[in-house]
Design a protein around this motif. Structure first.
Motif, PDB file in Angstrom:
ATOM      1  N   ARG A  46       0.923  -1.365  -0.071  1.00  0.00           N
ATOM      2  CA  ARG A  46      -0.046   0.081  -0.175  1.00  0.00           C
ATOM      3  C   ARG A  46       0.966   1.311  -0.017  1.00  0.00           C
ATOM      4  O   ARG A  46       0.547   2.341  -0.477  1.00  0.00           O
ATOM      5  CB  ARG A  46      -1.012  -0.170   1.199  1.00  0.00           C
ATOM      6  CG  ARG A  46      -1.819  -1.173   1.196  1.00  0.00           C
ATOM      7  CD  ARG A  46      -2.960  -1.104   0.278  1.00  0.00           C
ATOM      8  NE  ARG A  46      -3.547  -0.013   0.206  1.00  0.00           N
ATOM      9  CZ  ARG A  46      -4.923   0.189   0.730  1.00  0.00           C
ATOM     10  NH1 ARG A  46      -5.446  -0.746   1.436  1.00  0.00           N
ATOM     11  NH2 ARG A  46      -5.704   1.077   0.732  1.00  0.00           N
ATOM     12  N   THR A 105       0.833   3.998  -2.870  1.00  0.00           N
ATOM     13  CA  THR A 105       0.852   5.524  -2.608  1.00  0.00           C
ATOM     14  C   THR A 105       2.030   6.457  -3.409  1.00  0.00           C
ATOM     15  O   THR A 105       1.826   7.400  -3.902  1.00  0.00           O
ATOM     16  CB  THR A 105       0.721   5.778  -1.192  1.00  0.00           C
ATOM     17  OG1 THR A 105      -0.378   5.169  -0.544  1.00  0.00           O
ATOM     18  CG2 THR A 105       0.546   7.123  -0.910  1.00  0.00           C
ATOM     19  N   ASN A 107      -1.565   9.795  10.185  1.00  0.00           N
ATOM     20  CA  ASN A 107      -2.705   9.632   9.375  1.00  0.00           C
ATOM     21  C   ASN A 107      -3.150   8.060   9.637  1.00  0.00           C
ATOM     22  O   ASN A 107      -4.162   7.590   9.516  1.00  0.00           O
ATOM     23  CB  ASN A 107      -2.625   9.552   7.930  1.00  0.00           C
ATOM     24  CG  ASN A 107      -3.720   9.402   7.109  1.00  0.00           C
ATOM     25  OD1 ASN A 107      -4.820   9.881   7.221  1.00  0.00           O
ATOM     26  ND2 ASN A 107      -3.607   8.605   5.954  1.00  0.00           N
ATOM     27  N   ASN A 143      -4.959  13.375  12.196  1.00  0.00           N
ATOM     28  CA  ASN A 143      -6.297  12.924  11.663  1.00  0.00           C
ATOM     29  C   ASN A 143      -7.135  12.617  12.609  1.00  0.00           C
ATOM     30  O   ASN A 143      -7.028  11.328  13.217  1.00  0.00           O
ATOM     31  CB  ASN A 143      -5.985  11.704  10.503  1.00  0.00           C
ATOM     32  CG  ASN A 143      -7.202  11.395   9.749  1.00  0.00           C
ATOM     33  OD1 ASN A 143      -8.184  12.005   9.809  1.00  0.00           O
ATOM     34  ND2 ASN A 143      -6.898  10.550   8.579  1.00  0.00           N
ATOM     35  N   SER A 181     -11.557  12.906  13.295  1.00  0.00           N
ATOM     36  CA  SER A 181     -12.663  12.218  12.674  1.00  0.00           C
ATOM     37  C   SER A 181     -13.900  13.104  12.887  1.00  0.00           C
ATOM     38  O   SER A 181     -13.922  13.743  14.203  1.00  0.00           O
ATOM     39  CB  SER A 181     -12.782  10.892  13.144  1.00  0.00           C
ATOM     40  OG  SER A 181     -13.938  10.176  12.516  1.00  0.00           O
ATOM     41  N   ASN A 217     -17.286  11.852   5.540  1.00  0.00           N
ATOM     42  CA  ASN A 217     -17.762  10.623   4.327  1.00  0.00           C
ATOM     43  C   ASN A 217     -16.586  10.988   3.356  1.00  0.00           C
ATOM     44  O   ASN A 217     -17.001  11.967   2.567  1.00  0.00           O
ATOM     45  CB  ASN A 217     -19.086  10.335   4.284  1.00  0.00           C
ATOM     46  CG  ASN A 217     -19.784   9.939   5.345  1.00  0.00           C
ATOM     47  OD1 ASN A 217     -19.223   9.610   6.343  1.00  0.00           O
ATOM     48  ND2 ASN A 217     -21.045   9.859   5.130  1.00  0.00           N
ATOM     49  N   ALA A 218     -15.597  10.101   3.042  1.00  0.00           N
ATOM     50  CA  ALA A 218     -14.745  10.527   1.987  1.00  0.00           C
ATOM     51  C   ALA A 218     -14.849   9.119   1.145  1.00  0.00           C
ATOM     52  O   ALA A 218     -15.060   8.207   1.401  1.00  0.00           O
ATOM     53  CB  ALA A 218     -13.621  10.801   2.358  1.00  0.00           C
ATOM     54  N   THR A 232     -13.198   6.686   0.187  1.00  0.00           N
ATOM     55  CA  THR A 232     -12.009   6.008   0.127  1.00  0.00           C
ATOM     56  C   THR A 232     -12.463   4.373   0.231  1.00  0.00           C
ATOM     57  O   THR A 232     -13.517   4.065  -0.228  1.00  0.00           O
ATOM     58  CB  THR A 232     -11.404   5.997   1.707  1.00  0.00           C
ATOM     59  OG1 THR A 232     -12.481   5.887   2.774  1.00  0.00           O
ATOM     60  CG2 THR A 232     -11.041   7.438   1.743  1.00  0.00           C
ATOM     61  N   GLY A 233     -11.931   3.428   0.895  1.00  0.00           N
ATOM     62  CA  GLY A 233     -12.035   2.010   0.730  1.00  0.00           C
ATOM     63  C   GLY A 233     -13.527   1.653   1.472  1.00  0.00           C
ATOM     64  O   GLY A 233     -14.183   0.502   1.324  1.00  0.00           O
ATOM     65  N   ALA A 253     -15.980   3.484   1.357  1.00  0.00           N
ATOM     66  CA  ALA A 253     -17.219   4.308   0.608  1.00  0.00           C
ATOM     67  C   ALA A 253     -18.345   3.312   0.060  1.00  0.00           C
ATOM     68  O   ALA A 253     -19.751   3.676   0.121  1.00  0.00           O
ATOM     69  CB  ALA A 253     -16.756   5.074  -0.811  1.00  0.00           C
ATOM     70  N   LEU A 293     -11.923  12.237  -2.398  1.00  0.00           N
ATOM     71  CA  LEU A 293     -11.094  12.061  -1.782  1.00  0.00           C
ATOM     72  C   LEU A 293     -10.240  13.233  -2.103  1.00  0.00           C
ATOM     73  O   LEU A 293      -9.271  13.790  -1.066  1.00  0.00           O
ATOM     74  CB  LEU A 293     -10.270  10.979  -2.059  1.00  0.00           C
ATOM     75  CG  LEU A 293      -8.871  10.500  -1.117  1.00  0.00           C
ATOM     76  CD1 LEU A 293      -9.365  10.413   0.276  1.00  0.00           C
ATOM     77  CD2 LEU A 293      -8.464   9.109  -1.453  1.00  0.00           C
TER      78      LEU A 293
END
Length: 220
Positions: free
Chosen positions: A10, A14, A57, A110, A112, A157-158, A160-161, A163, A185
């Motif tokens: 991952r 990125t 993050n 980060n 929330s 809510n973005a 990302t995985g 969603a 995103l």
């Protein structure tokens, strides 16, 4: 730039997405492991000479459950990553920023939207994100004498995985299950870039970015 995380594939994905160069370090480490974090920060500082910015993050969540049904294993795992990991990274960054010349730097945590309002059956995650707010405030206070700025971005809510879960439907406080809007995103990335790009004499202490129509104000 240094990218740090547990999953090497991952991290490399990125790095490819952002067009990383030979100057980009990809460093595999578990953020909840003190020795590993000390090692990757030492390697990054040795490579770049100083540390200007930390974006904290890393995060995880637990299976949804009412608080009386939360498995302690899941609770401890969430706190290890979301709280202990954030603390260890912030501590390592703070030490470097305090002692380097020129002194100072920026830490962005980060959080929330769960640092403000919980979702049903999300005790471990909600607790961990409230702890991040405490960490942010403490770093901001302790960092003043050393030109260390600290802010927190609380993301809704973005795309990302997760969603797919949001689109399929999320449990609401009134018992309904409803799909929720998500934001691109890229909007999150732009918000982080805005915070990171400020001069050290300016700071966004807390920022909330969310899909405009998502249930948050008066959640549910």
């Amino acid at each position: 730039m240094a990218l740090v995380g547990r999953k090497l594939d991952r991290l490399e994905e990125t790095a490819n997405m952002i067009g990383a160069t030979a100057e980009t370090l990809v460093l595999q480490a578990d953020v909840a492991d003190e020795a590993q974090i000390e090692a990757v920060f030492a390697r990054a500082v040795n490579h770049y000479g100083q540390l200007d910015l930390l974006f904290n993050n890393a995060g995880t969540s637990a299976p949804k459950a009412a608080i009386d049904m939360v498995d302690l294993r899941h609770f401890n795992r969430v706190l290890a990553t979301n709280v202990t990991g954030a603390f260890l990274c912030a501590r390592a960054a703070f030490r470097q920023m305090k002692t380097q010349d020129p002194q100072g730097g920026r830490i962005i945590n980060n959080g929330s939207v769960s640092a403000h309002v919980p979702r049903p059956n999300g005790a471990p995650y909600t607790i961990s994100k409230h702890a991040i707010t405490g960490l942010t405030r403490q770093i901001s206070l302790d960092g003043r004498p050393y030109n260390i700025a600290c802010g927190q971005i609380d993301i809704g809510n973005a795309a990302t995985g997760v969603a797919d879960n949001l689109n399929a439907g999320m449990l609401q406080p009134d018992g309904r299950t409803s799909p929720e809007p998500v934001m691109p995103l890229a909007s999150v990335a732009e918000a982080v870039r805005c915070m990171a790009g400020l001069p050290l004499d300016s700071n966004i202490q807390f920022m909330t970015i969310m899909a405009t129509q998502m249930p948050f104000i008066g959640r549910g």
